[in-house]
Design a protein around this motif. Structure first.
Motif, PDB file in Angstrom:
ATOM      1  N   PRO A  87       0.836  -1.110   0.162  1.00  0.00           N
ATOM      2  CA  PRO A  87       0.406   0.344   0.044  1.00  0.00           C
ATOM      3  C   PRO A  87       0.866   0.862   0.141  1.00  0.00           C
ATOM      4  CG  PRO A  87       0.584  -1.026   2.677  1.00  0.00           C
ATOM      5  CD  PRO A  87       0.108  -1.708   1.214  1.00  0.00           C
ATOM      6  N   LYS A  88       0.261   1.845  -0.577  1.00  0.00           N
ATOM      7  CA  LYS A  88       1.433   3.365  -1.080  1.00  0.00           C
ATOM      8  C   LYS A  88       1.638   4.030   0.638  1.00  0.00           C
ATOM      9  CE  LYS A  88      -2.554   5.967  -2.199  1.00  0.00           C
ATOM     10  NZ  LYS A  88      -3.204   7.133  -3.307  1.00  0.00           N
ATOM     11  N   SER A  89       2.058   4.866   1.200  1.00  0.00           N
ATOM     12  CA  SER A  89       1.682   6.238   1.921  1.00  0.00           C
ATOM     13  C   SER A  89       1.174   7.402   1.405  1.00  0.00           C
ATOM     14  CB  SER A  89       3.615   7.414   2.292  1.00  0.00           C
ATOM     15  OG  SER A  89       4.412   5.226   2.179  1.00  0.00           O
ATOM     16  N   VAL A 200     -15.573 -17.960   1.317  1.00  0.00           N
ATOM     17  CA  VAL A 200     -16.836 -17.540   1.856  1.00  0.00           C
ATOM     18  C   VAL A 200     -17.380 -16.593   1.239  1.00  0.00           C
ATOM     19  CG1 VAL A 200     -17.016 -16.186   4.413  1.00  0.00           C
ATOM     20  CG2 VAL A 200     -15.418 -17.806   4.212  1.00  0.00           C
ATOM     21  N   ASN A 201     -16.698 -15.634   0.467  1.00  0.00           N
ATOM     22  CA  ASN A 201     -17.817 -15.017   0.007  1.00  0.00           C
ATOM     23  C   ASN A 201     -19.282 -15.343  -0.757  1.00  0.00           C
ATOM     24  OD1 ASN A 201     -16.265 -12.861   0.834  1.00  0.00           O
ATOM     25  ND2 ASN A 201     -15.420 -12.796  -0.432  1.00  0.00           N
ATOM     26  N   LYS A 202     -20.109 -14.347  -0.854  1.00  0.00           N
ATOM     27  CA  LYS A 202     -21.176 -14.695  -1.667  1.00  0.00           C
ATOM     28  C   LYS A 202     -20.802 -14.829  -3.291  1.00  0.00           C
ATOM     29  CE  LYS A 202     -26.247 -12.994  -2.561  1.00  0.00           C
ATOM     30  NZ  LYS A 202     -27.204 -12.346  -2.470  1.00  0.00           N
ATOM     31  N   TYR A 203     -20.398 -14.680  -3.864  1.00  0.00           N
ATOM     32  CA  TYR A 203     -20.144 -14.740  -5.109  1.00  0.00           C
ATOM     33  C   TYR A 203     -18.876 -15.808  -5.201  1.00  0.00           C
ATOM     34  CZ  TYR A 203     -23.963 -11.779  -5.371  1.00  0.00           C
ATOM     35  OH  TYR A 203     -25.531 -10.555  -5.260  1.00  0.00           O
ATOM     36  N   GLY A 204     -18.434 -15.908  -4.043  1.00  0.00           N
ATOM     37  CA  GLY A 204     -17.221 -16.314  -4.499  1.00  0.00           C
ATOM     38  C   GLY A 204     -15.781 -16.091  -4.857  1.00  0.00           C
ATOM     39  N   VAL A 205     -16.050 -14.841  -5.284  1.00  0.00           N
ATOM     40  CA  VAL A 205     -14.606 -14.417  -5.353  1.00  0.00           C
ATOM     41  C   VAL A 205     -14.356 -13.186  -4.264  1.00  0.00           C
ATOM     42  CG1 VAL A 205     -15.018 -14.686  -7.591  1.00  0.00           C
ATOM     43  CG2 VAL A 205     -15.759 -12.854  -6.946  1.00  0.00           C
ATOM     44  N   ALA A 206     -12.907 -13.426  -5.198  1.00  0.00           N
ATOM     45  CA  ALA A 206     -11.673 -12.068  -3.805  1.00  0.00           C
ATOM     46  C   ALA A 206     -12.075 -11.647  -4.515  1.00  0.00           C
ATOM     47  CB  ALA A 206     -10.819 -12.187  -3.844  1.00  0.00           C
ATOM     48  N   CYS A 207     -11.820  -9.951  -3.866  1.00  0.00           N
ATOM     49  CA  CYS A 207     -12.613  -8.609  -4.080  1.00  0.00           C
ATOM     50  C   CYS A 207     -11.730  -7.365  -3.317  1.00  0.00           C
ATOM     51  CB  CYS A 207     -13.728  -7.929  -5.018  1.00  0.00           C
ATOM     52  SG  CYS A 207     -14.787  -8.149  -3.152  1.00  0.00           S
ATOM     53  N   GLY A 208     -11.401  -5.824  -3.698  1.00  0.00           N
ATOM     54  CA  GLY A 208     -11.413  -5.071  -2.844  1.00  0.00           C
ATOM     55  C   GLY A 208      -9.983  -5.435  -1.617  1.00  0.00           C
ATOM     56  N   GLN A 209     -10.016  -4.372  -1.222  1.00  0.00           N
ATOM     57  CA  GLN A 209      -8.953  -3.735  -0.736  1.00  0.00           C
ATOM     58  C   GLN A 209      -8.601  -4.602   0.907  1.00  0.00           C
ATOM     59  OE1 GLN A 209      -8.229   0.567  -1.947  1.00  0.00           O
ATOM     60  NE2 GLN A 209      -5.720  -0.073  -2.687  1.00  0.00           N
ATOM     61  N   SER A 210      -7.544  -4.172   1.448  1.00  0.00           N
ATOM     62  CA  SER A 210      -6.749  -5.196   3.117  1.00  0.00           C
ATOM     63  C   SER A 210      -7.161  -3.861   3.988  1.00  0.00           C
ATOM     64  CB  SER A 210      -5.911  -5.416   3.621  1.00  0.00           C
ATOM     65  OG  SER A 210      -5.125  -4.785   3.294  1.00  0.00           O
ATOM     66  N   ILE A 211      -7.468  -3.967   4.737  1.00  0.00           N
ATOM     67  CA  ILE A 211      -8.004  -2.528   5.587  1.00  0.00           C
ATOM     68  C   ILE A 211      -6.679  -2.340   5.878  1.00  0.00           C
ATOM     69  CG2 ILE A 211      -8.542  -2.269   8.264  1.00  0.00           C
ATOM     70  CD1 ILE A 211      -9.560  -4.886   8.459  1.00  0.00           C
ATOM     71  N   GLU A 212      -5.222  -2.701   6.187  1.00  0.00           N
ATOM     72  CA  GLU A 212      -3.999  -2.259   6.637  1.00  0.00           C
ATOM     73  C   GLU A 212      -3.983  -1.042   5.230  1.00  0.00           C
ATOM     74  OE1 GLU A 212      -3.689  -6.095   8.422  1.00  0.00           O
ATOM     75  OE2 GLU A 212      -4.929  -5.640   6.346  1.00  0.00           O
ATOM     76  N   TRP A 214      -6.119   0.266   3.352  1.00  0.00           N
ATOM     77  CA  TRP A 214      -7.649   1.357   3.896  1.00  0.00           C
ATOM     78  C   TRP A 214      -6.363   2.840   4.970  1.00  0.00           C
ATOM     79  CZ3 TRP A 214     -11.863  -2.478   5.027  1.00  0.00           C
ATOM     80  CH2 TRP A 214     -11.809  -2.460   4.143  1.00  0.00           C
ATOM     81  N   GLU A 215      -5.729   1.820   5.916  1.00  0.00           N
ATOM     82  CA  GLU A 215      -5.037   2.723   6.487  1.00  0.00           C
ATOM     83  C   GLU A 215      -4.358   3.299   5.587  1.00  0.00           C
ATOM     84  OE1 GLU A 215      -4.503   1.620  10.948  1.00  0.00           O
ATOM     85  OE2 GLU A 215      -2.465   1.261   9.788  1.00  0.00           O
ATOM     86  N   ALA A 216      -3.008   2.946   4.433  1.00  0.00           N
ATOM     87  CA  ALA A 216      -2.030   3.779   4.988  1.00  0.00           C
ATOM     88  C   ALA A 216      -2.333   4.746   3.136  1.00  0.00           C
ATOM     89  CB  ALA A 216      -1.398   2.791   4.011  1.00  0.00           C
ATOM     90  N   ALA A 217      -3.509   4.313   3.031  1.00  0.00           N
ATOM     91  CA  ALA A 217      -4.508   5.241   1.830  1.00  0.00           C
ATOM     92  C   ALA A 217      -5.623   6.563   2.578  1.00  0.00           C
ATOM     93  CB  ALA A 217      -5.408   4.641   0.489  1.00  0.00           C
ATOM     94  N   GLY A 218      -4.928   6.682   4.015  1.00  0.00           N
ATOM     95  CA  GLY A 218      -5.590   7.355   4.930  1.00  0.00           C
ATOM     96  C   GLY A 218      -7.390   7.432   4.647  1.00  0.00           C
ATOM     97  N   TRP A 219      -7.797   6.118   4.540  1.00  0.00           N
ATOM     98  CA  TRP A 219      -9.177   6.244   4.368  1.00  0.00           C
ATOM     99  C   TRP A 219      -9.940   5.963   5.508  1.00  0.00           C
ATOM    100  CZ3 TRP A 219      -8.791   2.704  -0.741  1.00  0.00           C
ATOM    101  CH2 TRP A 219      -8.801   2.966  -1.584  1.00  0.00           C
ATOM    102  N   ILE A 220      -8.882   5.670   7.359  1.00  0.00           N
ATOM    103  CA  ILE A 220      -9.552   5.544   7.772  1.00  0.00           C
ATOM    104  C   ILE A 220      -9.243   6.440   9.047  1.00  0.00           C
ATOM    105  CG2 ILE A 220      -8.990   3.625  10.282  1.00  0.00           C
ATOM    106  CD1 ILE A 220     -10.304   2.303   7.683  1.00  0.00           C
TER     107      ILE A 220
END
Length: 319
Positions: A87-89, A200-212, A214-220
């Motif tokens: 993740p970017k700083s 585990v996901n309803k549609y059986g696929v992976a998507c999105g970013q990790s919480i880490e 999100w934190e690095a991107a400044g969204w938390i």
């Protein structure tokens, strides 16, 4: 020889004699102040370089523009998939946002748990859309419990989370959820899995970013929700109201609101495939799930799924 030719030759001889008399026979073809140039002399290295060198980079304006944006929907879909790069700083602007660094951990933890409900749970209309009286422009159609039970975030959203910003590990905060939301649920599979499990996901696929990421991107906004969007949604549903509500609702709108990017992409894909009816009865033959599972799962994480009224309207108006 004609008379004309005789006069022409006479004039040539006269002019030549005049040139020789004036000493101009070697300079007639160049300016008087020009310096004679040796036949063997080569152009200077500097001049030769200027003539032979080829451009090696674009202008500063072009270089600063970065890569050109892509408007290809398949590329947007790929962008929703998990990223493997670091993740970017945070940028200086992001670092300037209110952050948990202004608080000590004890104060933060107290803020996460000491809030009191200020609003009742939302009502649900005949189309399955939820309505919050305090925020009429926020209209998801999936409840937090549905998102959890149907399978989301690879089962790892509530795992023990180390926050670089706080320098500590957050864990067991899933226990603040209403008991009914997780009753009978395999917590280790659906909530606290140490690794992301797409099955585990309803549609059986992976998507999105990790919480880490999100934190690095400044969204938390750590003073409110250390895990980000979905934790905010759970608490908002349970009646909490906080200064971060408008920001999170604005993010929801941009993703899956009436003109949200992911919502429009998904509806457009239904039209492209030619599907006019949404089947959402939980059966294995749910044909809607065959339309871009990654975008479906992304929308699911943002508390939205395609309903018949929205699909009918998009078929009719493209909106």
């Amino acid at each position: 020889m004609s008379e004309y030719e005789a006069r022409r030759l006479q004039n040539i001889k006269r002019n030549q004699a005049l040139v020789e008399e004036l000493g101009l026979e070697h300079n007639a073809l160049r300016p008087a102040d020009a310096k004679p140039r040796s036949k063997d002399k080569k152009p200077s290295a500097k001049r030769r370089k200027l003539h032979e060198a080829q451009p090696t980079r674009a202008s500063a304006r072009i270089a600063s523009g970065g890569t050109r944006p892509s408007y290809n929907e398949d590329e947007l879909e790929r962008a929703a998939a998990p990223r493997t790069r670091q993740p970017k700083s945070p940028s200086p602007a992001e670092s300037a946002k209110p952050s948990a660094a202004r608080f000590d951990l004890e104060t933060l933890r107290d803020g996460w748990t000491s809030w009191k409900p200020e609003a009742l749970e939302p009502s649900r209309d005949s189309t399955g859309t939820f309505h919050f009286p305090s925020h009429p422009d926020f209209t998801p159609n999936k409840s937090p419990e549905e998102i959890i039970r149907e399978g989301s975030f690879g089962g790892s959203y509530w795992r023990p989370l180390y926050s670089k910003a706080l320098g500590t590990t957050i864990q067991d905060d899933w226990k603040e959820l209403p008991e009914g939301w997780t009753k009978g649920l395999d917590v280790k599979r659906y909530l606290t899995s140490p690794s992301y499990n797409a099955e585990v996901n309803k549609y059986g696929v992976a998507c999105g970013q990790s919480i880490e990421e999100w934190e690095a991107a400044g969204w938390i906004m750590h003073e409110y929700d250390v895990r980000g969007w979905f934790q905010w949604y759970c608490r908002f549903w349970m009646g909490r109201r906080c200064p971060d509500d408008e920001r999170q609702i604005s993010r929801w709108k941009k993703c899956v609101g009436e003109t949200g990017r992911w919502r429009r992409i998904l509806l457009k894909k239904y039209v492209q495939v030619g599907i006019k009816t949404v089947f959402d009865d939980g059966e294995d033959d749910d044909s809607a799930g065959d339309v871009s599972p990654v975008v479906h799962q992304t929308c699911h994480h943002w508390a939205y799924e395609v309903r018949q009224d929205a699909l009918d309207r998009f078929w009719a108006t493209g909106k």
